[in-house]
Design a protein around this motif. Sequence first.
Motif, PDB file in Angstrom:
ATOM      1  N   GLU A   8       0.829  -1.205   0.000  1.00 38.61           N
ATOM      2  CA  GLU A   8       0.000   0.000   0.000  1.00 38.61           C
ATOM      3  C   GLU A   8       0.865   1.257   0.000  1.00 38.61           C
ATOM      4  N   ARG A   9       1.949   1.239   0.765  1.00 40.09           N
ATOM      5  CA  ARG A   9       2.842   2.404   0.812  1.00 40.09           C
ATOM      6  C   ARG A   9       3.518   2.617  -0.547  1.00 40.09           C
ATOM      7  N   ILE A  10       3.932   1.521  -1.160  1.00 39.73           N
ATOM      8  CA  ILE A  10       4.559   1.627  -2.481  1.00 39.73           C
ATOM      9  C   ILE A  10       3.549   2.143  -3.503  1.00 39.73           C
ATOM     10  N   ALA A  11       2.326   1.630  -3.447  1.00 44.36           N
ATOM     11  CA  ALA A  11       1.286   2.068  -4.378  1.00 44.36           C
ATOM     12  C   ALA A  11       1.021   3.562  -4.239  1.00 44.36           C
ATOM     13  N   GLU A  12       0.985   4.062  -3.003  1.00 45.08           N
ATOM     14  CA  GLU A  12       0.734   5.490  -2.792  1.00 45.08           C
ATOM     15  C   GLU A  12       1.900   6.337  -3.305  1.00 45.08           C
ATOM     16  N   THR A  13       3.116   5.853  -3.104  1.00 44.51           N
ATOM     17  CA  THR A  13       4.290   6.576  -3.598  1.00 44.51           C
ATOM     18  C   THR A  13       4.263   6.666  -5.120  1.00 44.51           C
ATOM     19  N   ALA A  15       1.620   6.282  -7.034  1.00 49.26           N
ATOM     20  CA  ALA A  15       0.449   7.064  -7.438  1.00 49.26           C
ATOM     21  C   ALA A  15       0.780   8.551  -7.456  1.00 49.26           C
ATOM     22  N   GLN A  16       1.490   9.008  -6.432  1.00 49.65           N
ATOM     23  CA  GLN A  16       1.861  10.428  -6.375  1.00 49.65           C
ATOM     24  C   GLN A  16       2.794  10.794  -7.525  1.00 49.65           C
ATOM     25  N   ARG A  17       3.703   9.913  -7.869  1.00 53.64           N
ATOM     26  CA  ARG A  17       4.599  10.177  -9.002  1.00 53.64           C
ATOM     27  C   ARG A  17       3.825  10.257 -10.314  1.00 53.64           C
ATOM     28  N   ILE A  18       2.821   9.411 -10.444  1.00 53.74           N
ATOM     29  CA  ILE A  18       1.988   9.442 -11.653  1.00 53.74           C
ATOM     30  C   ILE A  18       1.181  10.733 -11.691  1.00 53.74           C
ATOM     31  N   ILE A  19       0.620  11.124 -10.547  1.00 53.92           N
ATOM     32  CA  ILE A  19      -0.206  12.331 -10.465  1.00 53.92           C
ATOM     33  C   ILE A  19       0.570  13.559 -10.919  1.00 53.92           C
ATOM     34  N   VAL A  20       1.784  13.730 -10.402  1.00 57.12           N
ATOM     35  CA  VAL A  20       2.545  14.949 -10.680  1.00 57.12           C
ATOM     36  C   VAL A  20       3.324  14.868 -11.988  1.00 57.12           C
ATOM     37  N   GLY A  21       3.275  13.698 -12.651  1.00 60.85           N
ATOM     38  CA  GLY A  21       3.925  13.580 -13.951  1.00 60.85           C
ATOM     39  C   GLY A  21       5.362  13.118 -13.907  1.00 60.85           C
ATOM     40  N   GLN A  22       5.850  12.707 -12.743  1.00 62.57           N
ATOM     41  CA  GLN A  22       7.201  12.145 -12.689  1.00 62.57           C
ATOM     42  C   GLN A  22       7.267  10.835 -13.469  1.00 62.57           C
ATOM     43  N   LEU A  23       6.163  10.095 -13.439  1.00 66.18           N
ATOM     44  CA  LEU A  23       5.988   8.924 -14.288  1.00 66.18           C
ATOM     45  C   LEU A  23       4.993   9.307 -15.376  1.00 66.18           C
ATOM     46  N   GLN A  24       5.433   9.314 -16.613  1.00 70.65           N
ATOM     47  CA  GLN A  24       4.659   9.852 -17.720  1.00 70.65           C
ATOM     48  C   GLN A  24       3.683   8.831 -18.303  1.00 70.65           C
ATOM     49  N   PRO A  25       2.556   9.301 -18.884  1.00 67.37           N
ATOM     50  CA  PRO A  25       1.627   8.391 -19.562  1.00 67.37           C
ATOM     51  C   PRO A  25       2.359   7.524 -20.582  1.00 67.37           C
ATOM     52  N   ILE A  45       5.583  -5.436  -5.016  1.00 70.18           N
ATOM     53  CA  ILE A  45       5.546  -4.580  -6.199  1.00 70.18           C
ATOM     54  C   ILE A  45       4.387  -4.994  -7.096  1.00 70.18           C
ATOM     55  N   ARG A  46       4.214  -6.292  -7.289  1.00 70.16           N
ATOM     56  CA  ARG A  46       3.079  -6.778  -8.095  1.00 70.16           C
ATOM     57  C   ARG A  46       1.761  -6.362  -7.464  1.00 70.16           C
ATOM     58  N   GLU A  47       1.673  -6.472  -6.133  1.00 74.74           N
ATOM     59  CA  GLU A  47       0.444  -6.067  -5.442  1.00 74.74           C
ATOM     60  C   GLU A  47       0.205  -4.570  -5.592  1.00 74.74           C
ATOM     61  N   ALA A  48       1.269  -3.787  -5.507  1.00 73.08           N
ATOM     62  CA  ALA A  48       1.140  -2.335  -5.690  1.00 73.08           C
ATOM     63  C   ALA A  48       0.652  -2.019  -7.100  1.00 73.08           C
ATOM     64  N   PHE A  49       1.188  -2.711  -8.110  1.00 72.79           N
ATOM     65  CA  PHE A  49       0.748  -2.508  -9.489  1.00 72.79           C
ATOM     66  C   PHE A  49      -0.738  -2.833  -9.642  1.00 72.79           C
ATOM     67  N   LEU A  50      -1.174  -3.908  -8.995  1.00 68.08           N
ATOM     68  CA  LEU A  50      -2.595  -4.284  -9.067  1.00 68.08           C
ATOM     69  C   LEU A  50      -3.470  -3.194  -8.449  1.00 68.08           C
ATOM     70  N   ARG A  51      -3.012  -2.643  -7.343  1.00 64.14           N
ATOM     71  CA  ARG A  51      -3.769  -1.554  -6.700  1.00 64.14           C
ATOM     72  C   ARG A  51      -3.854  -0.340  -7.620  1.00 64.14           C
ATOM     73  N   LEU A  52      -2.772  -0.030  -8.292  1.00 65.85           N
ATOM     74  CA  LEU A  52      -2.762   1.104  -9.219  1.00 65.85           C
ATOM     75  C   LEU A  52      -3.642   0.826 -10.435  1.00 65.85           C
ATOM     76  N   GLU A  53      -3.684  -0.418 -10.853  1.00 66.72           N
ATOM     77  CA  GLU A  53      -4.534  -0.775 -12.001  1.00 66.72           C
ATOM     78  C   GLU A  53      -6.004  -0.640 -11.653  1.00 66.72           C
ATOM     79  N   ILE A  54      -6.377  -1.041 -10.456  1.00 71.58           N
ATOM     80  CA  ILE A  54      -7.764  -0.892  -9.999  1.00 71.58           C
ATOM     81  C   ILE A  54      -8.160   0.580  -9.993  1.00 71.58           C
ATOM     82  N   ARG A  55      -7.208   1.447  -9.652  1.00 71.52           N
ATOM     83  CA  ARG A  55      -7.462   2.893  -9.614  1.00 71.52           C
ATOM     84  C   ARG A  55      -7.312   3.543 -10.983  1.00 71.52           C
ATOM     85  N   LYS A  56      -7.027   2.695 -11.994  1.00 73.72           N
ATOM     86  CA  LYS A  56      -6.899   3.151 -13.392  1.00 73.72           C
ATOM     87  C   LYS A  56      -5.749   4.132 -13.586  1.00 73.72           C
ATOM     88  N   LEU A  57      -4.730   3.986 -12.766  1.00 78.50           N
ATOM     89  CA  LEU A  57      -3.528   4.792 -12.920  1.00 78.50           C
ATOM     90  C   LEU A  57      -2.501   4.094 -13.801  1.00 78.50           C
TER      91      LEU A  57
END
Length: 213
Positions: A8-13, A15-25, A45-57
């Motif tokens: 969950e902590r990795i997913a939030e980290t 997610a924030q990078r995706i939000i601000v554009g540090q990780l690009q579309p 890491i796989r679990e974090a990716f799944l969480r991000l996928e559910i959130r459509k990030l």
Amino acid sequence: MREPTLAERIAETLAQRIIVGQLQPGERLRQEVFAYEFSTSHVPIREAFLRLEIRKLVVSEPRRGVRVAPLEDQDAREIMKMRAALEVMAIRGLTGKPGPRQLAKINEALVAGDNADDLVAWEAANRAFHTSLAELSRMPRLVATVADLNVAFSRQVFSQQKNDQWKPRSNHDHRRIYEALCAADVETTAYLLENHILAGERYPERRIPLVKG
């Protein structure tokens, strides 16, 4: 309240990078890279990716791996309409004035937004304000959906305006919404909130409502 898991902590980290554009579309996310960064195995890491996928990030594609989800113009309109419907639903379910702790939490987010000195701080306060309003519904699924929609909205904000272009501002819409809520005027609160969220839809030349939201 329980402590968040490593995934969950990795997913939030991330997610924030995706939000601000540090990780690009479209950027590929490699498990081994983040496993090394966070000093962990591939499992969280796989679990974090799944969480991000559910959130459509992020999106997962066969033989292409996991990539940051694209940003589309039609997504912005869909996000605004869904936010308006669900956030107003949360307010219309109120009976009477919210409790002092609830109002204090909303006001804290309001003040944080007014005092923000960069776009990152303002965006975080904006999300906190809208999520705190949704929490008045006492419907966990609605709150989770609203929170995810506000994350998606934040990605649109950062795609339109860079942090170094942002200037401090006071959000009068949030103040008016909060004052109507304190007065236990549900109809006015709902009306102001809906108009606040849909400002960009009604005035499309502004694209994403950076000052509103």
